[in-house]
Design a protein around this motif. Sequence first.
Motif, PDB file in Angstrom:
ATOM      1  N   SER A 167      -1.150   8.308   0.586  1.00 14.96           N
ATOM      2  CA  SER A 167      -1.220   9.347  -0.451  1.00 14.96           C
ATOM      3  C   SER A 167      -2.074  10.510   0.022  1.00 14.96           C
ATOM      4  O   SER A 167      -3.014  10.351   0.794  1.00 14.96           O
ATOM      5  CB  SER A 167      -1.789   8.781  -1.753  1.00 14.96           C
ATOM      6  OG  SER A 167      -3.116   8.348  -1.567  1.00 14.96           O
ATOM      7  N   THR A 213       7.924  12.497   1.134  1.00 13.69           N
ATOM      8  CA  THR A 213       7.001  11.936   0.141  1.00 13.69           C
ATOM      9  C   THR A 213       7.598  12.126  -1.253  1.00 13.69           C
ATOM     10  O   THR A 213       8.643  12.771  -1.415  1.00 13.69           O
ATOM     11  CB  THR A 213       5.633  12.649   0.184  1.00 13.69           C
ATOM     12  OG1 THR A 213       5.804  13.997  -0.279  1.00 13.69           O
ATOM     13  CG2 THR A 213       5.038  12.667   1.587  1.00 13.69           C
ATOM     14  N   SER A 214       6.901  11.610  -2.260  1.00 12.46           N
ATOM     15  CA  SER A 214       7.368  11.717  -3.659  1.00 12.46           C
ATOM     16  C   SER A 214       7.549  13.169  -4.090  1.00 12.46           C
ATOM     17  O   SER A 214       8.366  13.467  -4.949  1.00 12.46           O
ATOM     18  CB  SER A 214       6.354  11.030  -4.576  1.00 12.46           C
ATOM     19  OG  SER A 214       5.064  11.615  -4.390  1.00 12.46           O
ATOM     20  N   ILE A 244       3.018  10.984  -2.354  1.00 10.89           N
ATOM     21  CA  ILE A 244       2.802   9.620  -1.872  1.00 10.89           C
ATOM     22  C   ILE A 244       4.049   9.102  -1.154  1.00 10.89           C
ATOM     23  O   ILE A 244       5.168   9.537  -1.418  1.00 10.89           O
ATOM     24  CB  ILE A 244       2.395   8.654  -3.022  1.00 10.89           C
ATOM     25  CG1 ILE A 244       3.525   8.501  -4.044  1.00 10.89           C
ATOM     26  CG2 ILE A 244       1.114   9.109  -3.706  1.00 10.89           C
ATOM     27  CD1 ILE A 244       3.290   7.345  -5.007  1.00 10.89           C
ATOM     28  N   SER A 278       0.822  -1.220   0.000  1.00  8.41           N
ATOM     29  CA  SER A 278       0.000   0.000   0.000  1.00  8.41           C
ATOM     30  C   SER A 278       0.854   1.266   0.000  1.00  8.41           C
ATOM     31  O   SER A 278       2.055   1.212   0.263  1.00  8.41           O
ATOM     32  CB  SER A 278      -0.913   0.013   1.230  1.00  8.41           C
ATOM     33  OG  SER A 278      -1.825  -1.066   1.191  1.00  8.41           O
ATOM     34  N   VAL A 279       0.178   2.385  -0.289  1.00 12.43           N
ATOM     35  CA  VAL A 279       0.865   3.686  -0.232  1.00 12.43           C
ATOM     36  C   VAL A 279       0.032   4.663   0.585  1.00 12.43           C
ATOM     37  O   VAL A 279      -1.198   4.582   0.621  1.00 12.43           O
ATOM     38  CB  VAL A 279       1.117   4.299  -1.643  1.00 12.43           C
ATOM     39  CG1 VAL A 279       2.082   3.460  -2.439  1.00 12.43           C
ATOM     40  CG2 VAL A 279      -0.176   4.529  -2.391  1.00 12.43           C
TER      41      VAL A 279
END
Length: 256
Positions: A39, A61-62, A44, A36-37
């Motif tokens: 987000s 995060t991203s 994310i 899972s992520v």
Amino acid sequence: AAAGPSPFRAGELALAELQRKHNTTLKMMCRLEAGSVLSGSSGILPHRDIIGQVPGQVLRTSSGARLLLRRPSLDEYVLLMPRGPTIAYPKDISAILTMIDIHPGDTILETGSGSGAMSLFLSRAVGPKGRIISYEIREDHHNLAKKNYRCWRTAWEIGHMEEWPDNVDFILKDISTAAADMKSLTVDAIVLDMLNPQTAVSVVHPSLKPGGVCAVYLANITQVIDLLDRIRTCKLPFLCETIIEVTHRNWLVVPA
């Protein structure tokens, strides 16, 4: 040296905190699963990047946002868990725990279960040798309270490597029809958090030990008056000791 917190494991709960503008904090809670992520608007973060980390770390995060990861406290859990009816808030629960003078090993009668917030705090306060008997008239609320309680216990056991007490009996029943149950029950205290507590007081009082406290959580003063009126007209053996409103004020302190 004292051992630090154990690393996050799959199956437990993690709380991510994002500092926003104007000193506000966004809190997100998730159950960690390898695939899972996490987000949100801040990007994310895959759960696999959290699993194995020690709580208290800041991860990015991203999109580069900084998230502080830790295990949720019980009051954070009850504020973020799924809810049907409005929950009793931790500030009010704390006052109730103090008022009923709760001890490890006590037996407490609760009605109704709601979303399970009060049940969890009562469970912790009475400990493994204590017992909570929690009545709920609505099946959807009864099921939700059981689910939230089970979810917390499971996550606690994974994250802390010890069992949270299994000390709450959730009973799907209208308390006003439970007079027979009360005859065989002796409790140290009673907590009523329901729409019409005046229908319950005459039923539950025989099971309360002499000198025990019955705390009632009500939304407004007219409900308090209705309850006191019922106690007076039915000549119930209760003394109204105190009626309080618990206020909670947050302060924001910033450098000049």
